[in-house]
Design an enzyme around this catalytic site. Structure first.
Site, mmCIF file in Angstrom:
data_model
loop_
_atom_site.group_PDB
_atom_site.id
_atom_site.type_symbol
_atom_site.label_atom_id
_atom_site.label_comp_id
_atom_site.label_asym_id
_atom_site.label_seq_id
_atom_site.Cartn_x
_atom_site.Cartn_y
_atom_site.Cartn_z
ATOM 1 N N ALA A 1 21.422 -11.431 -10.699
ATOM 2 C CA ALA A 1 20.718 -12.694 -10.586
ATOM 3 C C ALA A 1 19.602 -12.551 -12.046
ATOM 4 C CB ALA A 1 19.452 -12.170 -9.795
ATOM 5 N N ASP A 2 19.229 -14.677 -12.723
ATOM 6 C CA ASP A 2 19.231 -14.619 -14.147
ATOM 7 C C ASP A 2 17.169 -15.581 -13.393
ATOM 8 O OD1 ASP A 2 19.632 -15.328 -16.298
ATOM 9 O OD2 ASP A 2 19.007 -16.779 -15.774
ATOM 10 N N THR A 3 16.283 -14.793 -13.603
ATOM 11 C CA THR A 3 15.127 -15.390 -13.797
ATOM 12 C C THR A 3 15.060 -16.689 -14.851
ATOM 13 O OG1 THR A 3 14.859 -14.054 -12.411
ATOM 14 C CG2 THR A 3 12.641 -15.271 -13.209
#
Length: 192
Positions: free
Chosen positions: A67-69
């Site tokens: 995931a990437d935020t």
């Protein structure tokens, strides 16, 4: 089959545990996270999740989740601050304003890729000098997109959100569970 979490984030590990998912291995990918020239926050975030999941070493039948935020103020991407001065600049930019938090999730199994992204809106209150100093002194800004984590001391600075709290923390659980299920993750009748 192994489930591999492609992240060094303790928050993502804790969030997965909330839905009964415990990785067999944790392998944080090492990729270049520099945005392309004129790249917008949402496509950037989705690209980061795809590049991360592709960079994690895995066997053909393994399921890998990355995931990437990304924190965005308009078209501007506010990454992880390199130092306290940059964290302070980010806080001043967001003070009294709304900003977007985009979290993209990518799951891969063999050649197949599943991906979703979730965009939430966050309002940061107008920050006083003492509030900025107090928050920076916690050190909580380190390693966090936009220089804050809503689940920590910065929660006192956020009066309002619209969207997914878990996505703002770093992993939208409903979407992650659906992607894992699509990839064949064996949920044992738990919350997902």
């Amino acid at each position: 089959m192994q489930f591999i979490l492609g992240s060094g984030s303790p928050r993502r590990l804790e969030l997965l545990a909330q839905i009964g998912v415990v990785p067999d291995a944790i392998r944080a990918p090492d990729i270049d996270e520099t945005p392309h020239k004129a790249e917008l926050p949402r496509p950037y975030c989705a690209r980061m999740a795809r590049e991360k999941v592709a960079a994690v070493p895995a066997e053909t039948d393994d399921i890998v989740l990355c995931a990437d935020t990304t924190v965005a103020l308009g078209r501007r991407i506010l990454g992880k601050p390199e130092n306290e001065a940059e964290a302070e600049a980010f806080l001043r930019l967001m003070s009294g304003r709304r900003h977007k938090v985009v979290t993209a999730v990518a799951v891969i199994r063999g050649e197949k890729l599943w991906q979703r992204d979730v965009q939430s809106t966050v309002k940061m209150k107008s920050l006083s000098e003492p509030e900025i100093r107090r928050y920076l002194a916690t050190g909580d800004w380190r390693g966090k997109a936009g220089g804050y984590g809503i689940q920590g001391p910065a929660g006192a600075l956020i009066p309002w959100i619209s969207g997914s709290f878990t996505a703002i923390v770093g992993l939208p659980l409903a979407e992650a569970a659906n992607l894992l299920q699509a990839a064949g993750y064996p949920f044992d009748g738990g919350a997902a």
